[in-house]
Design a protein around this motif. Structure first.
Motif, PDB file in Angstrom:
ATOM      1  N   LEU A   9      51.702  63.510  11.231  1.00 38.10           N
ATOM      2  CA  LEU A   9      50.431  62.898  10.837  1.00 38.10           C
ATOM      3  C   LEU A   9      49.822  63.632   9.645  1.00 38.10           C
ATOM      4  N   MET A  10      49.829  64.953   9.677  1.00 43.21           N
ATOM      5  CA  MET A  10      49.277  65.740   8.572  1.00 43.21           C
ATOM      6  C   MET A  10      50.102  65.536   7.306  1.00 43.21           C
ATOM      7  N   ARG A  11      51.412  65.448   7.430  1.00 38.97           N
ATOM      8  CA  ARG A  11      52.268  65.234   6.270  1.00 38.97           C
ATOM      9  C   ARG A  11      51.939  63.899   5.608  1.00 38.97           C
ATOM     10  N   GLN A  12      51.829  62.860   6.420  1.00 35.01           N
ATOM     11  CA  GLN A  12      51.510  61.540   5.883  1.00 35.01           C
ATOM     12  C   GLN A  12      50.103  61.503   5.294  1.00 35.01           C
ATOM     13  N   ALA A  13      49.174  62.131   5.970  1.00 35.93           N
ATOM     14  CA  ALA A  13      47.787  62.131   5.489  1.00 35.93           C
ATOM     15  C   ALA A  13      47.673  62.865   4.160  1.00 35.93           C
ATOM     16  N   ALA A  14      48.344  64.006   4.037  1.00 38.03           N
ATOM     17  CA  ALA A  14      48.296  64.757   2.773  1.00 38.03           C
ATOM     18  C   ALA A  14      48.843  63.906   1.639  1.00 38.03           C
ATOM     19  N   GLY A  15      49.950  63.243   1.885  1.00 37.14           N
ATOM     20  CA  GLY A  15      50.522  62.359   0.869  1.00 37.14           C
ATOM     21  C   GLY A  15      49.588  61.228   0.500  1.00 37.14           C
ATOM     22  N   ASN A  16      48.975  60.621   1.505  1.00 36.61           N
ATOM     23  CA  ASN A  16      48.037  59.515   1.245  1.00 36.61           C
ATOM     24  C   ASN A  16      46.832  59.967   0.438  1.00 36.61           C
ATOM     25  N   VAL A  17      46.287  61.132   0.764  1.00 34.16           N
ATOM     26  CA  VAL A  17      45.125  61.636   0.020  1.00 34.16           C
ATOM     27  C   VAL A  17      45.508  61.888  -1.432  1.00 34.16           C
ATOM     28  N   LEU A  18      46.639  62.560  -1.667  1.00 38.48           N
ATOM     29  CA  LEU A  18      47.059  62.843  -3.044  1.00 38.48           C
ATOM     30  C   LEU A  18      47.311  61.568  -3.836  1.00 38.48           C
ATOM     31  N   ILE A  19      48.070  60.662  -3.263  1.00 40.78           N
ATOM     32  CA  ILE A  19      48.407  59.443  -3.991  1.00 40.78           C
ATOM     33  C   ILE A  19      47.173  58.590  -4.236  1.00 40.78           C
ATOM     34  N   ASN A  20      46.336  58.416  -3.239  1.00 42.69           N
ATOM     35  CA  ASN A  20      45.122  57.615  -3.432  1.00 42.69           C
ATOM     36  C   ASN A  20      44.158  58.255  -4.413  1.00 42.69           C
ATOM     37  N   THR A  21      44.113  59.575  -4.436  1.00 39.05           N
ATOM     38  CA  THR A  21      43.267  60.261  -5.415  1.00 39.05           C
ATOM     39  C   THR A  21      43.742  59.943  -6.822  1.00 39.05           C
ATOM     40  N   GLU A  22      45.050  59.978  -7.019  1.00 40.08           N
ATOM     41  CA  GLU A  22      45.591  59.702  -8.349  1.00 40.08           C
ATOM     42  C   GLU A  22      45.435  58.238  -8.730  1.00 40.08           C
ATOM     43  N   LEU A  23      45.757  57.350  -7.821  1.00 42.21           N
ATOM     44  CA  LEU A  23      45.720  55.926  -8.138  1.00 42.21           C
ATOM     45  C   LEU A  23      44.294  55.381  -8.261  1.00 42.21           C
TER      46      LEU A  23
END
Length: 98
Positions: A9-23
């Protein structure tokens, strides 16, 4: 929640936060500093690694390592973006389907 599930869950959440921040950087406007969200994602990525350790005393040396890790992540982010940063954090190739 079991450790394995929490780590995923933390791995997926970290990825989602980074990608959504960039996009969505433009839509964040002045409300949120994207660097702060990247820092949150880096912390989320590090948290599962710390779960397997004995209790940690947060002395200056330990905090320096965390700061250096965050700096390395931001350097990768600046050079190659969020997908490369996620790949570096988790030690595996990541792809994003848009």
């Amino acid at each position: 929640m079991k450790r394995k599930a929490f780590k995923e869950l933390m791995r997926q959440a970290a990825g989602n936060v980074l990608i959504n921040t960039e996009l969505n950087a433009e839509s964040l406007g002045e409300k949120v500093d994207p660097a702060v969200l990247r820092g949150v994602a880096y912390g989320m990525a590090v948290a599962p690694m710390l779960m397997d350790e004995e209790p940690i005393e947060f002395d200056r040396d330990f905090l320096a390592v965390i700061i250096e890790c965050a700096k390395m992540c931001d350097d990768v982010y600046a050079e190659s973006g969020s997908v490369a940063t996620i790949s570096k954090l988790f030690g595996c190739e990541v792809s994003v389907d848009e």
